[in-house]
Design an enzyme around this catalytic site. Structure first.
Site, mmCIF file in Angstrom:
data_model
loop_
_atom_site.group_PDB
_atom_site.id
_atom_site.type_symbol
_atom_site.label_atom_id
_atom_site.label_comp_id
_atom_site.label_asym_id
_atom_site.label_seq_id
_atom_site.Cartn_x
_atom_site.Cartn_y
_atom_site.Cartn_z
ATOM 1 N N GLY A 1 0.859 -1.200 0.000
ATOM 2 C CA GLY A 1 0.000 0.000 0.000
ATOM 3 C C GLY A 1 0.882 1.233 0.000
ATOM 4 O O GLY A 1 0.518 2.295 0.508
ATOM 5 N N ASN B 1 -7.306 -0.316 8.645
ATOM 6 C CA ASN B 1 -8.465 -0.328 9.545
ATOM 7 C C ASN B 1 -9.593 -1.213 9.022
ATOM 8 O O ASN B 1 -9.675 -1.452 7.823
ATOM 9 C CB ASN B 1 -8.998 1.107 9.689
ATOM 10 C CG ASN B 1 -8.347 1.828 10.840
ATOM 11 O OD1 ASN B 1 -8.158 1.254 11.915
ATOM 12 N ND2 ASN B 1 -8.006 3.098 10.619
ATOM 13 N N ASP C 1 -2.154 6.431 18.500
ATOM 14 C CA ASP C 1 -2.888 6.785 19.720
ATOM 15 C C ASP C 1 -1.921 7.265 20.801
ATOM 16 O O ASP C 1 -2.205 8.213 21.541
ATOM 17 C CB ASP C 1 -3.700 5.582 20.207
ATOM 18 C CG ASP C 1 -4.663 5.082 19.144
ATOM 19 O OD1 ASP C 1 -5.341 5.931 18.522
ATOM 20 O OD2 ASP C 1 -4.725 3.868 18.910
ATOM 21 N N HIS D 1 -8.114 0.083 18.706
ATOM 22 C CA HIS D 1 -7.898 1.301 17.918
ATOM 23 C C HIS D 1 -9.194 1.763 17.257
ATOM 24 O O HIS D 1 -9.321 1.766 16.034
ATOM 25 C CB HIS D 1 -6.789 1.063 16.870
ATOM 26 C CG HIS D 1 -6.540 2.281 16.031
ATOM 27 N ND1 HIS D 1 -5.982 3.439 16.537
ATOM 28 C CD2 HIS D 1 -6.785 2.544 14.723
ATOM 29 C CE1 HIS D 1 -5.901 4.353 15.594
ATOM 30 N NE2 HIS D 1 -6.386 3.832 14.476
ATOM 31 N N MET E 1 0.329 9.565 10.844
ATOM 32 C CA MET E 1 0.323 8.095 10.873
ATOM 33 C C MET E 1 1.632 7.544 10.341
ATOM 34 O O MET E 1 2.185 6.588 10.884
ATOM 35 C CB MET E 1 -0.858 7.550 10.066
ATOM 36 C CG MET E 1 -0.953 6.039 10.072
ATOM 37 S SD MET E 1 -1.112 5.379 11.752
ATOM 38 C CE MET E 1 0.210 4.185 11.806
HETATM 39 N N1 LIG Z 1 -3.735 2.088 12.446
HETATM 40 C C1 LIG Z 1 -3.887 3.399 12.417
HETATM 41 O O1 LIG Z 1 -3.617 4.077 13.414
HETATM 42 C C2 LIG Z 1 -4.344 4.096 11.178
HETATM 43 C C3 LIG Z 1 -4.845 3.378 10.131
HETATM 44 N N2 LIG Z 1 -5.251 4.000 8.981
HETATM 45 C C4 LIG Z 1 -5.771 3.156 7.897
HETATM 46 O O2 LIG Z 1 -4.745 2.938 6.923
HETATM 47 C C5 LIG Z 1 -5.365 2.599 5.673
HETATM 48 C C6 LIG Z 1 -4.727 3.384 4.542
HETATM 49 O O3 LIG Z 1 -4.982 4.737 4.672
HETATM 50 P P1 LIG Z 1 -4.469 5.791 3.561
HETATM 51 O O4 LIG Z 1 -3.052 5.535 3.220
HETATM 52 O O5 LIG Z 1 -4.865 7.134 4.008
HETATM 53 O O6 LIG Z 1 -5.369 5.361 2.303
HETATM 54 P P2 LIG Z 1 -5.086 5.628 0.755
HETATM 55 O O7 LIG Z 1 -6.333 5.310 0.022
HETATM 56 O O8 LIG Z 1 -4.476 6.953 0.561
HETATM 57 O O9 LIG Z 1 -3.969 4.548 0.413
HETATM 58 C C7 LIG Z 1 -4.223 3.186 0.453
HETATM 59 C C8 LIG Z 1 -3.363 2.523 -0.583
HETATM 60 O O10 LIG Z 1 -3.632 1.124 -0.532
HETATM 61 C C9 LIG Z 1 -3.591 0.662 -1.853
HETATM 62 N N3 LIG Z 1 -4.274 -0.609 -1.994
HETATM 63 C C10 LIG Z 1 -5.596 -0.860 -2.110
HETATM 64 N N4 LIG Z 1 -5.807 -2.178 -2.271
HETATM 65 C C11 LIG Z 1 -4.590 -2.764 -2.228
HETATM 66 C C12 LIG Z 1 -4.146 -4.096 -2.333
HETATM 67 N N5 LIG Z 1 -5.001 -5.104 -2.525
HETATM 68 N N6 LIG Z 1 -2.833 -4.326 -2.255
HETATM 69 C C13 LIG Z 1 -1.966 -3.308 -2.072
HETATM 70 N N7 LIG Z 1 -2.318 -2.037 -1.966
HETATM 71 C C14 LIG Z 1 -3.622 -1.766 -2.056
HETATM 72 C C15 LIG Z 1 -4.228 1.766 -2.667
HETATM 73 O O11 LIG Z 1 -3.893 1.644 -4.058
HETATM 74 C C16 LIG Z 1 -3.632 2.989 -2.022
HETATM 75 O O12 LIG Z 1 -2.431 3.394 -2.656
HETATM 76 C C17 LIG Z 1 -6.855 2.866 5.866
HETATM 77 O O13 LIG Z 1 -7.522 1.652 6.097
HETATM 78 C C18 LIG Z 1 -6.904 3.750 7.096
HETATM 79 O O14 LIG Z 1 -8.112 3.675 7.770
HETATM 80 C C19 LIG Z 1 -5.154 5.346 8.831
HETATM 81 C C20 LIG Z 1 -4.639 6.118 9.857
HETATM 82 C C21 LIG Z 1 -4.249 5.559 11.123
HETATM 83 O O1 LIG Z 2 -9.564 7.691 12.002
HETATM 84 C C1 LIG Z 2 -9.267 7.017 11.005
HETATM 85 O O2 LIG Z 2 -10.079 6.550 10.204
HETATM 86 C C2 LIG Z 2 -7.816 6.745 10.774
HETATM 87 C C3 LIG Z 2 -7.210 6.286 12.043
HETATM 88 O O3 LIG Z 2 -7.303 5.141 12.405
HETATM 89 C C4 LIG Z 2 -6.659 7.309 12.927
HETATM 90 O O4 LIG Z 2 -6.395 8.449 12.492
HETATM 91 O O5 LIG Z 2 -6.477 6.990 14.105
#
Ligand SMILES: NC(=O)C1=CN([C@@H]2O[C@H](COP(=O)(O)OP(=O)(O)OC[C@H]3O[C@@H](n4cnc5c(N)ncnc54)[C@H](O)[C@@H]3O)[C@@H](O)[C@H]2O)C=CC1
Ligand SMILES: O=C([O-])CC(=O)C(=O)O
Length: 354
Positions: A49, A160, A191, A218, A269
């Site tokens: 990703g 997520n 967090d 989370h 993040m």
């Molecule tokens: N654990 C945490 O604290 C946090 C988790 N997240 C989560 O992280 C994830 C990604 O967020 P963003 O980067 O903002 O989203 P984004 O949409 O900008 O990037 C996601 C990437 O994943 C790729 N992708 C989709 N399907 C795929 C696959 N099968 N194989 C490989 N890559 C694939 C997409 O092409 C894209 O480049 C979301 O689920 C978000 O909720 C976001 C912030 C904090």
């Molecule tokens: O809030 C969301 O969807 C992304 C996330 O997990 C965070 O920012 O903690």
């Protein structure tokens, strides 16, 4: 015979066809002629990703990490572009790009650490659980690849809803016979980063001096900051406790709303993911006393997964710490957290077992 370094350069070129071949047509010296030596010592890290909002700054920061010798960037879109860009940074790690499912196995083979931020982010009005429908399948496919190609790698799962995607990954690994609970870590570092920042603001301290454990999970009320265990030891008024707890629990939503449809936290993040990945790599190197919070298989509560402090070592999370003493406010919060967490964990497990 082609040297290892030249084979490596050829492989990089193969994944960067359009910009690279155009460039090389006009050059006398080809990359395959370069005198690059073999890779520096260090760890091999894959980001799945890598072209996304988190993936790109995460890739940049991992390219700057001196513990990384090889960095594999995998995505279903735009991986060559991000790879070409990042590969020009004059830091030690060798960067290779991988595009789409047919290249997943090459991206994963030989990796020590796999960081997974693949999947869709929230828009205003959505909960993290609303992402389950799309992200559950993405995480399953990627973890099947991990089980096949690098079953001993440490996995840092960011996608997520983490409270469900970690149980999904565990079930995939169990099915494949490769599950090691110490090596599967849900990333809850953001967090902790938020808790340190907001507590520092309230107390008038430098955030770098503050360390607040955040336990549970989370999402919403499952995010449970233990302010009573904050370092440096501090007392909070009931109003401060309420304000800080809510702000930490709603930190993700605060960013989703501010971005107004353009996604969720990406930069903070990526910072948090690198802080956590670096701790995992220091643990793998054998450094003593590396302790961070993560969502992991656990016997700390009656739930099969729970975020707590863990000690990171050569085999992953080698020690899972107990919660320690909680005050009354935190005990009430713990009950609420466990109730919601139990459902999210079960949802993840059922997705694979059904
Ligand atoms: N654990 C945490 O604290 C946090 C988790 N997240 C989560 O992280 C994830 C990604 O967020 P963003 O980067 O903002 O989203 P984004 O949409 O900008 O990037 C996601 C990437 O994943 C790729 N992708 C989709 N399907 C795929 C696959 N099968 N194989 C490989 N890559 C694939 C997409 O092409 C894209 O480049 C979301 O689920 C978000 O909720 C976001 C912030 C904090
Ligand atoms: O809030 C969301 O969807 C992304 C996330 O997990 C965070 O920012 O903690």
């Amino acid at each position: 015979m082609e040297s290892v370094a030249n084979q490596r350069i050829a492989r990089v070129s193969a994944h960067l066809q359009p910009p690279n071949s155009q460039m090389e047509e006009s050059c006398v010296l080809k990359r395959t002629d370069c005198r690059a030596k073999g890779g520096a010592p260090g760890f091999k890290v894959a980001i799945l990703g890598a072209a996304g909002g988190i993936g790109q700054p995460l890739a940049m920061l991992m390219k700057m990490n001196p513990l990384v010798s090889v960095l594999h960037l995998y995505d279903v879109v735009n991986a060559p572009g991000v790879t070409a860009d990042i590969s020009h940074m004059d830091t030690g790690a060798v960067v290779r790009g991988f595009l789409g499912q047919p290249q997943l196995e090459s991206a994963l083979t030989g990796m020590d650490l796999v960081i997974i931020p693949a999947g869709v982010p929230r828009k205003p009005g959505m909960t993290r659980d609303d992402l389950f429908k799309i992200n559950a399948g993405i995480v399953r496919t990627l973890c099947e690849g991990v089980a096949k190609c690098c079953p001993n790698a440490i996995v840092n799962l960011i996608s997520n809803p983490v409270n469900s995607t970690v149980p999904i990954a565990a079930e995939v690994f169990k099915k494949a016979g490769t599950y090691d609970p110490k090596r599967l870590l849900g990333v809850t570092m953001l967090d902790v980063v938020r808790a340190n920042t907001f507590v520092a603001e309230v107390l008038g301290l430098d955030p770098r001096e503050v360390d607040v454990p955040v336990v549970g999970g989370h999402a919403g009320v499952t995010i449970l900051p233990l302010l009573s265990q904050a370092k440096p030891p501090s007392s909070f008024t009931p109003e401060e406790t309420e304000y800080l707890t809510k702000r930490i629990q709603d930190g993700g939503t605060e960013v989703v709303q501010a971005k107004a449809g353009a996604g969720s936290a990406t930069l903070s993040m990526a910072y948090a993911a690198v802080k956590f990945a670096d701790a995992c790599l220091r643990g793998l190197r054998g450094d003593a006393g590396v302790v961070e919070c993560a969502f992991i298989a656990s016997e700390v509560t009656e739930l099969p997964f729970f975020a707590t402090k863990v000690r990171l070592g050569r085999r992953g999370a080698e020690e899972v710490y107990q919660l320690g003493p909680l005050n009354e406010y935190e005990r009430v919060g713990l009950q609420k957290a466990k109730k919601e967490l139990a459902e999210s964990i079960q949802k993840g497990i059922s997705f694979i077992r059904k």
